[in-house]
Design an enzyme around this catalytic site. Structure first.
Site, mmCIF file in Angstrom:
data_model
loop_
_atom_site.group_PDB
_atom_site.id
_atom_site.type_symbol
_atom_site.label_atom_id
_atom_site.label_comp_id
_atom_site.label_asym_id
_atom_site.label_seq_id
_atom_site.Cartn_x
_atom_site.Cartn_y
_atom_site.Cartn_z
ATOM 1 C CB SER A 242 110.903 -42.930 -15.882
ATOM 2 O OG SER A 242 109.747 -43.520 -16.674
ATOM 3 N NE ARG B 101 114.607 -47.884 -4.823
ATOM 4 C CZ ARG B 101 113.199 -47.229 -5.219
ATOM 5 N NH1 ARG B 101 112.910 -47.622 -6.147
ATOM 6 N NH2 ARG B 101 112.465 -46.466 -4.605
ATOM 7 C CB THR C 292 105.116 -40.469 -9.886
ATOM 8 O OG1 THR C 292 104.701 -39.340 -9.849
ATOM 9 C CG2 THR C 292 104.682 -41.456 -11.080
ATOM 10 N N GLY C 293 107.375 -40.622 -8.031
ATOM 11 C CA GLY C 293 107.692 -39.788 -6.728
ATOM 12 C C GLY C 293 108.914 -40.503 -5.854
ATOM 13 C CB THR D 19 108.702 -47.831 -12.149
ATOM 14 O OG1 THR D 19 109.169 -46.561 -12.202
ATOM 15 C CG2 THR D 19 108.499 -48.652 -10.807
ATOM 16 C CB THR E 128 106.792 -44.234 -11.827
ATOM 17 O OG1 THR E 128 107.884 -44.215 -10.944
ATOM 18 C CG2 THR E 128 105.863 -44.405 -11.328
HETATM 19 N N1 ASP Z 1 108.056 -43.788 -7.077
HETATM 20 C C1 ASP Z 1 109.483 -44.904 -8.006
HETATM 21 C C2 ASP Z 1 110.020 -44.859 -7.078
HETATM 22 O O1 ASP Z 1 110.616 -44.843 -5.993
HETATM 23 C C3 ASP Z 1 110.254 -43.579 -9.352
HETATM 24 C C4 ASP Z 1 109.526 -42.548 -9.178
HETATM 25 O O2 ASP Z 1 108.457 -42.249 -9.536
HETATM 26 O O3 ASP Z 1 110.520 -41.684 -9.930
HETATM 27 O O4 ASP Z 1 110.724 -46.377 -7.632
#
Ligand code: ASP
Length: 373
Positions: free
Chosen positions: A85, A224, A247-248, A214, A196
């Site tokens: 990730s 994106r 994160t997320g 990330t 991330t």
């Molecule tokens: N926050 C990250 C993003 O949207 C992805 C993640 O942390 O899962 O790029």
């Protein structure tokens, strides 16, 4: 008389001081408990468990700058091919190209740097720091960011590991039964994982640094950019108050400027824990209908981590993980902390307990459990 570059920068800075002075008059009050020196503390997302130990040691034994320490902490994941990730080995976009996002903030000097959609350079966090250290800009993206990194001496490398390439091929073959791609030779169902690393640290002087890095959402539409490289969203640091990161689901965080909001909640007197939860609640309130279940609960997860200038820390996530899930994937629902009590995982607080998990989210988790079992 010729104007030197230094003189030009100083003049430009002077021209802005009037603005800064008037902004100061409107700054929110800082609670008095934020002024005491801190017990050195590092917080990070769950995958930062090795990194927090390293950052803590650098800060306490070598008196490293807090930003240098947390960047060294996240470099471990950036260079680890098994962390799919972040950095090298990160999962690619829909075209099979790994693109990285990162941002940093240095509390004592009130500086920030950020890079987005960076290709072929593994340590995106260090590129973000170089942008902060060597330019008058804050954010570089895409080709320009790569060109800058190469000029600064970063080494180019193919970031797509064999494992991530195979995952991408599986994902592509499973996209539609009607396309021209035959199914991959194994029939592993490929998920759409995120992931991330965020890390924030405060040293014994109460100085703070923060970083998030990330490869973003797997299989994203090329171009994106997520929340991680956006200052105030992926991470934010105010040396008078504390730092926070996330994160997320980046799209949910961007709409609430979550890291900034979390630091602002701490400035208003909330603990790091309360601040993380309050930001998640704001994110739910800002979620569009198509991402809410019938009871108004979000169909995604989002996490915040925070540390205050005085060493208090906290972390929160949207949903408590179901017990069956934790049996198979222990360690989920945690975040990483290092302080005088050592480096360890601490449980994330949550907005919704496991009885409130929307059925579709629970089904997705249970499918994963079945596959792993
Ligand atoms: N926050 C990250 C993003 O949207 C992805 C993640 O942390 O899962 O790029």
């Amino acid at each position: 008389m010729p104007v030197t570059r230094r003189a030009f920068l100083e003049t430009s800075a002077l021209a802005l001081t009037g603005l800064a002075a008037s902004a100061k008059a409107h700054a929110a009050p800082v609670p008095s408990n934020h002024s005491a020196p801190a017990p050195p503390t590092i917080v990070a997302s769950r995958n930062g468990i090795r990194g927090v130990a390293k950052a803590y040691e650098m800060m306490t034994k070598d008196q490293a700058d807090p930003l240098d320490a947390v960047i060294a902490g996240v470099n471990i994941q950036e260079l680890d091919p098994n962390d799919q990730s972040v950095g090298y080995g990160g999962r690619p976009n829909a075209d099979g190209v790994v693109t990285l996002d990162a941002s940093v903030m240095h509390g004592p000097t009130r500086r920030a740097g950020s890079v987005a959609a960076l290709e072929d350079i593994a340590s995106a966090s260090l590129v973000a720091k170089a942008i902060m250290d060597y330019t008058d800009h804050i954010m570089l993206v895409g080709k320009g960011a790569k060109r800058f990194a190469l000029d600064m001496g970063f080494k180019e490398q193919d970031l797509l590991s064999e494992e991530s390439r195979q995952d991408w091929l599986r994902w592509r073959s499973q996209l539609s039964p009607d396309d021209d791609w035959l199914d991959h030779e194994d029939d592993i169902v490929i998920e759409r994982p995120g992931g991330t690393i965020n890390m924030c640290g405060v040293d014994a002087n109460g100085d703070i640094g923060s970083v998030t890095t990330t490869s973003g959402l797997s299989w994203k539409i090329p171009g994106r950019v997520g929340d991680s490289p956006i200052i105030g969203t992926g991470q934010y640091c105010d040396n008078k108050v504390g730092a926070a990161g996330s994160t997320g689901r980046g799209e949910a965080n961007i709409k609430v400027c979550g890291a900034f909001l979390t630091v602002e909640f701490m400035r208003q007197g909330k603990s790091p824990q309360e601040a993380c939860l309050a930001t998640l609640e704001r994110s739910v309130a800002m979620t569009e209908d198509r991402l809410l279940d019938g009871k108004g609960r979000p169909m995604f997860s989002l996490n915040f981590y925070a540390v205050a200038k005085d060493g208090r820390f906290g972390g929160a996530t949207m949903y408590q993980y179901p017990d069956e899930y934790l049996e198979v994937l222990p360690g989920r629902g945690n975040y990483a902390v290092a302080n005088a009590d050592g480096a360890r995982h601490e449980p994330l607080q949550y907005v919704y307990d496991q009885t409130q998990l929307p059925g579709a989210l629970k089904d997705r988790m249970m499918e994963r459990v079945e596959r792993i079992r």
